[in-house]
Design a protein around this motif. Sequence first.
Motif, PDB file in Angstrom:
ATOM      1  N   VAL A 147       0.866  -1.178   0.000  1.00 51.43           N
ATOM      2  CA  VAL A 147       0.000   0.000   0.000  1.00 51.43           C
ATOM      3  C   VAL A 147       0.905   1.231   0.000  1.00 51.43           C
ATOM      4  O   VAL A 147       1.818   1.337   0.819  1.00 51.43           O
ATOM      5  N   ILE A 148       0.654   2.114  -0.966  1.00 50.97           N
ATOM      6  CA  ILE A 148       1.416   3.358  -1.039  1.00 50.97           C
ATOM      7  C   ILE A 148       0.462   4.485  -0.664  1.00 50.97           C
ATOM      8  O   ILE A 148      -0.564   4.671  -1.315  1.00 50.97           O
ATOM      9  N   ALA A 196       3.774   6.440   3.235  1.00 44.27           N
ATOM     10  CA  ALA A 196       3.927   5.035   3.619  1.00 44.27           C
ATOM     11  C   ALA A 196       4.010   4.177   2.370  1.00 44.27           C
ATOM     12  O   ALA A 196       3.365   4.467   1.366  1.00 44.27           O
ATOM     13  N   ASN A 197       4.832   3.158   2.427  1.00 45.47           N
ATOM     14  CA  ASN A 197       4.947   2.195   1.328  1.00 45.47           C
ATOM     15  C   ASN A 197       5.282   0.853   1.972  1.00 45.47           C
ATOM     16  O   ASN A 197       6.444   0.550   2.240  1.00 45.47           O
ATOM     17  N   ALA A 198       4.256   0.071   2.284  1.00 48.66           N
ATOM     18  CA  ALA A 198       4.476  -1.169   3.046  1.00 48.66           C
ATOM     19  C   ALA A 198       3.337  -2.148   2.783  1.00 48.66           C
ATOM     20  O   ALA A 198       2.343  -1.804   2.121  1.00 48.66           O
ATOM     21  N   ALA A 199       3.470  -3.345   3.296  1.00 46.95           N
ATOM     22  CA  ALA A 199       2.413  -4.349   3.166  1.00 46.95           C
ATOM     23  C   ALA A 199       1.196  -3.895   3.967  1.00 46.95           C
ATOM     24  O   ALA A 199       1.349  -3.192   4.970  1.00 46.95           O
ATOM     25  N   PRO A 200      -0.019  -4.291   3.527  1.00 48.69           N
ATOM     26  CA  PRO A 200      -1.218  -3.849   4.253  1.00 48.69           C
ATOM     27  C   PRO A 200      -1.145  -4.169   5.750  1.00 48.69           C
ATOM     28  O   PRO A 200      -1.534  -3.336   6.568  1.00 48.69           O
ATOM     29  N   ALA A 201      -0.612  -5.352   6.103  1.00 51.51           N
ATOM     30  CA  ALA A 201      -0.548  -5.731   7.529  1.00 51.51           C
ATOM     31  C   ALA A 201       0.325  -4.755   8.317  1.00 51.51           C
ATOM     32  O   ALA A 201      -0.007  -4.384   9.449  1.00 51.51           O
ATOM     33  N   GLN A 202       1.424  -4.334   7.683  1.00 51.06           N
ATOM     34  CA  GLN A 202       2.315  -3.382   8.361  1.00 51.06           C
ATOM     35  C   GLN A 202       1.625  -2.028   8.543  1.00 51.06           C
ATOM     36  O   GLN A 202       1.765  -1.390   9.579  1.00 51.06           O
ATOM     37  N   ILE A 203       0.896  -1.630   7.490  1.00 55.60           N
ATOM     38  CA  ILE A 203       0.194  -0.338   7.548  1.00 55.60           C
ATOM     39  C   ILE A 203      -0.859  -0.388   8.666  1.00 55.60           C
ATOM     40  O   ILE A 203      -0.978   0.540   9.470  1.00 55.60           O
ATOM     41  N   VAL A 204      -1.586  -1.497   8.697  1.00 55.36           N
ATOM     42  CA  VAL A 204      -2.656  -1.646   9.692  1.00 55.36           C
ATOM     43  C   VAL A 204      -2.064  -1.669  11.104  1.00 55.36           C
ATOM     44  O   VAL A 204      -2.652  -1.131  12.055  1.00 55.36           O
ATOM     45  N   SER A 205      -0.864  -2.240  11.240  1.00 51.32           N
ATOM     46  CA  SER A 205      -0.260  -2.363  12.580  1.00 51.32           C
ATOM     47  C   SER A 205       0.058  -0.993  13.209  1.00 51.32           C
ATOM     48  O   SER A 205       0.294  -0.899  14.390  1.00 51.32           O
TER      49      SER A 205
END
Lengths: 290, 244
Positions: free
Chosen positions: A200-201, A210-219
């Motif tokens: 997700v960007i 942000a530029n990371a996997a959805p799980a990381q973004i959600v965390s």
Amino acid sequence: MLSLHNVTKNYGTFEALRNVTLDFTPGVYALLAPNGAGKTTLIKMLATLIFPTRGEILWNGDDIVALGAAYRDILGYLPQDFGYYKNHSPRQFLLYLAAIKAVGRETAKRRVGELLETVGLADVADKKMRAFSGGMVQRVGIAQALLNEPQLLILDEPTAGLDPKERVRFRNLISTLSKDRIVILSTHIVSDIETVANHVIMVQDRHIIANAAPAQIVSLLEGRVWETDDMAVAGKSGLVLTERQENGATITRFVSDSTAPQMVSAPGRRVWPVAPNLEDVFLHTYRDEA
Amino acid sequence: MSENWQLGVEPEVKDRAIAHILDEGLVHPVSAWERARTIQRELGTKNIFFDTAWSLIFSGVMVVAMIVITLGVPAAWRHTATVACAPLLFTVILAGTEMLERATAMYDLKQTAHFTIRQVTALRVMAYSLVAAVVTALLASLSATGAAEVLTLVPLGLAALFGCALAEVSTLRFTRSPWAMAVFTVVWMAVWIGAPVRFGEAWEACLASLNTALTSGIAIICAVALVWQCAALLKESRTHVIPA
């Protein structure tokens, strides 16, 4: 691989994007941003419709502008509200687009047939598009983006107008396609992103935040999202995200930095922690945006 | 990207470029004419004029209007009529097709194809200007009363046609708004129809007094410049990406 190095885009004195650096490898990338954040500018630069004021965009090390038609040959693009020819059938329309994409005639005939099957329009392949619903037109748009078997697929709001069944079919198609190509999705539909995106960007105020996997973004919101049936608690404790009706009560979802917002609830009212999702992050991140 | 970029090319980039050239050999640059022929051959006439039927029908109406005006106008206003009518067919058909193209995001979509819409438009411009030139020359010849007047009216009509075509294609190249073409057409017609209304017989006398060599020269220069504009549309080389 597609790379952006310190890309800035100005329109006169207005700066639409500033110093964007990104690398794309095969997978699904979702661009998440409110309107006006610079998302469309970024997409149009990747599609070579506009050009960076500073910086460079490289495809496997070569400047995409210098590559010209060679870059466009590996590009599949679906603009938002892409327009179509009402007096033509999807087959005629796709054959025409295949021609301007320099897909050989025989290959085009075969490919158009396959894609019409893929997007579920084979039975109306020779009907004029005049009577098509928004979802059917959108499926024609998705099919055209895949005509030249692109290595880079850029889709701007691809699921707009699709019903839930079509949306699931589209997500499955994207998952299959993303195994060996780069797919860049711009969408406001968070459930699409949660289901198919590997990355997700997030764009805010002309920058990539942000530029990371959805799980990381959600965390980012882990342990900070709560629900309550006491609206006053949500108001006192933090940012209200959403509200819903459940068994006659209004359940409010909110973000609180307090470790125990239940301490301020009225007697008989409940406050409980919930797992955050991408929509929470979106609403929290862009809370000040219109 | 280091500061050396401003001065020249970094050594490793230079080495890579030399290795690439040695691998591939030097490629002869493709001329605009070769590019036009390739597009015509690979796309075919049908796809070059895809979905332009309405514009073509409307242009048929324009041809009828041109015939009625050019052949029906009194001899005292023949030069004025020739100048006003010559660009009608070209400007209406090009404005019509280009406005329809630009009205939706389809224009952007076609710009991302192997053969971009602007390259296809260059071929359309060539075709429209050739047809318009033939129609203009024919009508000017038919309306003339003698061979001498043919030699006056034909270059005058062609100068008006290619002058308009050059201005219109320049407008097309440097604007993206669908209304730019409509505004151009309305302004052009207003000027060339308005001039005789404003200046009366002096306007006709002015046009009639123009030297054939001058009008022929204007027609040739504008035609050459039009071809140059089409070549630029066909190449569409963009060089304004500035390294960081």
